[in-house]
Design a protein around this motif. Sequence first.
Motif, PDB file in Angstrom:
ATOM      1  N   LEU A  97      10.720  14.634   0.002  1.00 25.72           N
ATOM      2  CA  LEU A  97      11.021  13.229  -0.408  1.00 25.72           C
ATOM      3  C   LEU A  97      10.047  12.329   0.521  1.00 25.72           C
ATOM      4  O   LEU A  97       9.341  13.080   1.169  1.00 25.72           O
ATOM      5  CB  LEU A  97      12.544  12.865   0.203  1.00 25.72           C
ATOM      6  N   ASP A  98      10.036  11.210  -0.088  1.00 28.09           N
ATOM      7  CA  ASP A  98       9.388  10.058   0.784  1.00 28.09           C
ATOM      8  C   ASP A  98       7.904  10.301   0.787  1.00 28.09           C
ATOM      9  O   ASP A  98       7.393  10.991   1.911  1.00 28.09           O
ATOM     10  CB  ASP A  98       9.914   9.921   2.095  1.00 28.09           C
ATOM     11  N   TYR A 150       0.788  -1.095  -0.010  1.00 26.46           N
ATOM     12  CA  TYR A 150      -0.041  -0.127   0.034  1.00 26.46           C
ATOM     13  C   TYR A 150       0.740   1.365  -0.149  1.00 26.46           C
ATOM     14  O   TYR A 150       0.670   2.380  -0.740  1.00 26.46           O
ATOM     15  CB  TYR A 150      -0.842  -0.013   1.265  1.00 26.46           C
ATOM     16  N   GLY A 151       2.007   1.177   0.637  1.00 21.69           N
ATOM     17  CA  GLY A 151       3.027   2.570   0.611  1.00 21.69           C
ATOM     18  C   GLY A 151       3.326   2.628  -0.736  1.00 21.69           C
ATOM     19  O   GLY A 151       3.409   3.778  -1.314  1.00 21.69           O
ATOM     20  N   LEU A 152       3.955   1.779  -1.649  1.00 23.82           N
ATOM     21  CA  LEU A 152       4.246   1.878  -2.737  1.00 23.82           C
ATOM     22  C   LEU A 152       3.221   2.072  -3.874  1.00 23.82           C
ATOM     23  O   LEU A 152       3.357   2.894  -4.549  1.00 23.82           O
ATOM     24  CB  LEU A 152       5.132   0.507  -3.274  1.00 23.82           C
ATOM     25  N   GLY A 153       2.038   1.457  -3.695  1.00 28.90           N
ATOM     26  CA  GLY A 153       1.090   1.410  -4.664  1.00 28.90           C
ATOM     27  C   GLY A 153       0.467   3.026  -4.441  1.00 28.90           C
ATOM     28  O   GLY A 153      -0.004   3.755  -5.488  1.00 28.90           O
ATOM     29  N   THR A 154       0.316   3.462  -3.262  1.00 32.00           N
ATOM     30  CA  THR A 154      -0.180   5.088  -2.929  1.00 32.00           C
ATOM     31  C   THR A 154       0.733   5.933  -3.760  1.00 32.00           C
ATOM     32  O   THR A 154       0.390   6.927  -4.356  1.00 32.00           O
ATOM     33  CB  THR A 154      -0.376   5.265  -1.785  1.00 32.00           C
ATOM     34  N   GLU A 155       2.009   5.753  -3.645  1.00 29.66           N
ATOM     35  CA  GLU A 155       2.963   6.574  -3.866  1.00 29.66           C
ATOM     36  C   GLU A 155       3.132   6.956  -5.526  1.00 29.66           C
ATOM     37  O   GLU A 155       2.969   7.578  -6.222  1.00 29.66           O
ATOM     38  CB  GLU A 155       4.450   6.355  -3.434  1.00 29.66           C
ATOM     39  N   LEU A 156       2.986   5.478  -6.147  1.00 27.30           N
ATOM     40  CA  LEU A 156       2.803   5.472  -7.588  1.00 27.30           C
ATOM     41  C   LEU A 156       1.689   5.866  -8.180  1.00 27.30           C
ATOM     42  O   LEU A 156       1.628   6.661  -9.286  1.00 27.30           O
ATOM     43  CB  LEU A 156       2.900   3.901  -8.050  1.00 27.30           C
ATOM     44  N   GLU A 157       0.551   5.801  -7.438  1.00 27.63           N
ATOM     45  CA  GLU A 157      -0.634   6.502  -7.840  1.00 27.63           C
ATOM     46  C   GLU A 157      -0.447   8.085  -7.705  1.00 27.63           C
ATOM     47  O   GLU A 157      -0.887   8.772  -8.635  1.00 27.63           O
ATOM     48  CB  GLU A 157      -1.865   5.939  -7.093  1.00 27.63           C
ATOM     49  N   PHE A 158       0.067   8.554  -6.664  1.00 28.18           N
ATOM     50  CA  PHE A 158       0.259   9.832  -6.452  1.00 28.18           C
ATOM     51  C   PHE A 158       1.226  10.654  -7.631  1.00 28.18           C
ATOM     52  O   PHE A 158       0.723  11.383  -8.318  1.00 28.18           O
ATOM     53  CB  PHE A 158       0.910  10.295  -5.192  1.00 28.18           C
ATOM     54  N   TYR A 159       2.286   9.933  -8.075  1.00 30.99           N
ATOM     55  CA  TYR A 159       2.994  10.282  -9.197  1.00 30.99           C
ATOM     56  C   TYR A 159       2.534  10.330 -10.338  1.00 30.99           C
ATOM     57  O   TYR A 159       2.546  11.391 -11.045  1.00 30.99           O
ATOM     58  CB  TYR A 159       4.279   9.463  -8.955  1.00 30.99           C
ATOM     59  N   ASP A 205       4.382  13.371   6.699  1.00 28.68           N
ATOM     60  CA  ASP A 205       5.610  13.049   7.281  1.00 28.68           C
ATOM     61  C   ASP A 205       6.649  14.054   6.856  1.00 28.68           C
ATOM     62  O   ASP A 205       7.948  13.720   6.427  1.00 28.68           O
ATOM     63  CB  ASP A 205       6.181  11.589   6.935  1.00 28.68           C
ATOM     64  N   ILE A 206       6.244  15.264   6.677  1.00 29.61           N
ATOM     65  CA  ILE A 206       7.073  16.200   6.309  1.00 29.61           C
ATOM     66  C   ILE A 206       8.102  16.622   7.520  1.00 29.61           C
ATOM     67  O   ILE A 206       7.750  17.532   8.272  1.00 29.61           O
ATOM     68  CB  ILE A 206       6.629  17.691   5.690  1.00 29.61           C
TER      69      ILE A 206
END
Length: 977
Positions: free
Chosen positions: A868-869, A575-584, A821-822
């Motif tokens: 980042l992140d 879910y962490g990677l999937g959400t990040e890729l969807e966001f990009y 998480d900034i």
Amino acid sequence: MDSQQAHTHIQRDRRIDALGDLRVLPDEILCSILERLTPQDAARVACVSSVMYILSNEEPLWMTLCLRGASGFLQYKGSWKKTALNNLNLSEKYKECHRQQPLHFDGFNSLFLYRRLYRCHTTLDTFYTEGGNVERINDISLKDFSNKYDMKKPVMLNGLADAWPARQKWTTDQLLQNYGDVAFKISQRSSKKVSMKFKDYVSYMEVQHDEDPLYIFDEKFGEHAPSLLKDYCVPHLFQEDLFDILDTDKRPSYRWLIIGPQRSGASWHVDPALTSAWNTLLSGRKRWALYPPGKVPLGVTVHVNEEDGDVSIETPSSLQWWLDFYPLLADEDKPIECTQLPGETIYVPSGWWHCILNLETTIAVTQNFVNSNNFEFVCLDMAPGYRHKGVCRVGLLALEEDDYENVIQNMSCNEENLSYSDLSRKEKRSKTLKDVDDLCLERNISGASRSYNLWKGGFSYDINFLSMFLDKDRDHYNFEWSSGNSIGQRELREWLSKLWIQKPDMRDLIWKGACIALNAGKWVECLSKICAFNNLPPPTDDERLPVGSGSNPVYLVGNYVVKIFVEEGLEASLYGLGTELEFYSLLLEANSPLRKHIPSVMASGVVYLEDGSYTNLSWDGKGVPSVILKSNIITEKCNVDGFPFGVWGKQLFEYRNAGVPVDGSVSLAGNSSLWPYLIIKRCEGNMFADLRDRLSWEDKTNLASFLGEQMRHLHLLPHPPLNNSFISDIERELNWSEVNGCIANVNCKSNNAAEWGIFTRILKKKRKDVSSRLTKWGDPIPSKLIEKIDVYLPSDLSKLLNINENFSSGASKQCSWIHTDIMDDNIYMEPSSICSTSSGNTEDAAEGDNGLLSDHVGVKSWCPSYLLDFSDLSLGDPIFDLIPIYLDVFRGDSYLLKQFLESYKLPFSGNISKYESTEGGLKFGRLSYVAMCYCILHDDNVLGAIFSIWDKLRSSESWEEVEMTVWGELNNYKGFL
């Protein structure tokens, strides 16, 4: 006749009538029960009966009650009962009218109370022993010390402190004259921190008759009285301390000023993190007793928590041990011991048990350290799991029979990897206490000294042997961290990373420690496969260790950054990677200005272990690869088009896990051989965390404006619509079908209430156990505020958004992307000469830098370039993003918060104007109230940060006081409609 009269006059036991049914309980249990009362109740119990009067007027009882409720500076009033009552601030008419003489009752005898009374008033003149059996030597060379003593055995050293000013200046009278008004931390058997001004402590020492007297044990004495640090220096034998590489606020406590009267001292313990220590005595005399690693002293019980590996020890006080347990020991079971005299320095190796008793008023200084010889042991103590921690402290007694046999077999299979020769690998034994004691020591008594060898039959205090007990299935990155560890997970990762960069000549040793603490060997093997699959250069020697302090292994490889997702197990990682890729994907589609300040994604995929070898699979976040379906943790509902592990799926995942402690051993079950990963372009410059102390005020205000602008872009970015499949999932997961069918037929693309529904339901689950969670976190969160938490938080958390639990009215703002998480390690900055922010494009400037400050020596100005992140991305209230920015990046600076808000330019609440005023109106009209509620409900210990930044708030009487001090500035912000 007279004798008969005398016989009949013998008093019968008063306990029967005075205690009733409680008479069956031993006095020790009764006293323990009384210690759990409030001072007021203890005083009332004294009126119940004569025996309760006796028990309720015991000074040790009132000492416990007083220290438990103490706050601020403690002043001793001649007795602990008087001190406790004085601290209650009672009006004069309620204060006890103290009798000149206490009441006395015959017919009551208590061996327990008698022994305690004896310990309170005994003198220790006869405890002095000349010589002892700890070897005494004069100053020697570092090489000779390392070869003969370091990590081998204790030794008493003369001459190391002869030139110290402290040898003459550290006397009670001189310290009283120079530091009488300085408050020092007091050591006592409570987790509560108590301080006393030195003049008050001296007054206490002169009149006290406590069985376990308070003594000064202050790790912050250098901050309280900086001039004390000039009075001594670290002896040349102990100069190497690998924790020195950490900033002062991140390194564990390591130096202490110790002052205590006769009968005080430190009970049996092993120093934290298996560090070694030196202790120099300036005045008085101390008696020491020591046992080698794994030999638990009589009367001591060691508990190791099977969940997080936390170690706790039950032990009598040092005086009680010497009076009650030492006489029971046979000569061959006695510890090695000595009496330390002024000017002498004792060295205690890593893992050695030791107990200290002050024979008279003593003043000493001590420091713990990590050097090349004990580094691997310290890394071992930081590693996740519990079995190895038990073995380090209690030897083979920490093992179950099966564990013992398995280790013996492993030793047989791996003989070539073992560096110790005295270990019997073939003999099988039943593991009884006698067996282990037989194995424990082989004493060679020569003159006045005893030499302790390794356990020949089974236990060896050898890093190769001890490492065998590590739990390989429990991973450092996602297993629950032990609260008893001397530093946190982030600090450990930062420590190893800094050592790797700044001490290249020690890399062989650092690598061994990193493999123990981080399982670094496994991750670098994963990294090599990822690089090969994606045509990246293999990691160089410089790049073998993860960088930074994040919760996932992150590597710098050439011009790229490789992040392996492991935090909280496979499902959370997906879910962490999937959400990040969807966001990009959405970021590029919307052509948001934010994209210029996010590193480019180069590749993503999944690496997994199959049939003993690594296999790699490209994955852009869309669809469900077959290898993930085979993992048996993914339901068929995820097998849909688009981003099945995107943000809405993540929201439901977070809802299921809200308020549930993460147990790495459960989350990784059956999935420890599959890891998602992401490759991004490397950024030029340095992290803000490394630059913070070098930045000018102008740089910091520019950063605040930059963050406000980028958060505006983030919060305006469209998020994925809540489609029909997710609505049915939400209804099922959240039982919304019972709420009037409110979302069954809504317009998915504008269903604001349904979107907020998940957010508020997550908050509701977190609210259920908020008190226990805050209690577990403990200091510096005031316990009296934790008790008021349920009154402060709203029962209906949806009111924070101007909606109700039935979602019958619309929220006052739109649900938006939030980073959550900034923090200072997720912000990159560039030298200002090459920097461009919102007006330029930095995409092509993200190459080449190796991330070391040394490459930018002389740079006077820095400006922010990248965020980042984004794996922690979520959907919710934008106010959430203020929490890490204000508390971690700005460190509570209200001016920087104002700069941020001036650039942010978005309203946090469109309907805030309907409230009459921020001071006298409804609390839901205060943005400060909303922000404070989010802080309390946060997954991370945000309150710990608040009470550390604003330490005066630790004495606050209400949450409203904390709210207005921390977040009051928000109430002046009206936003830009």
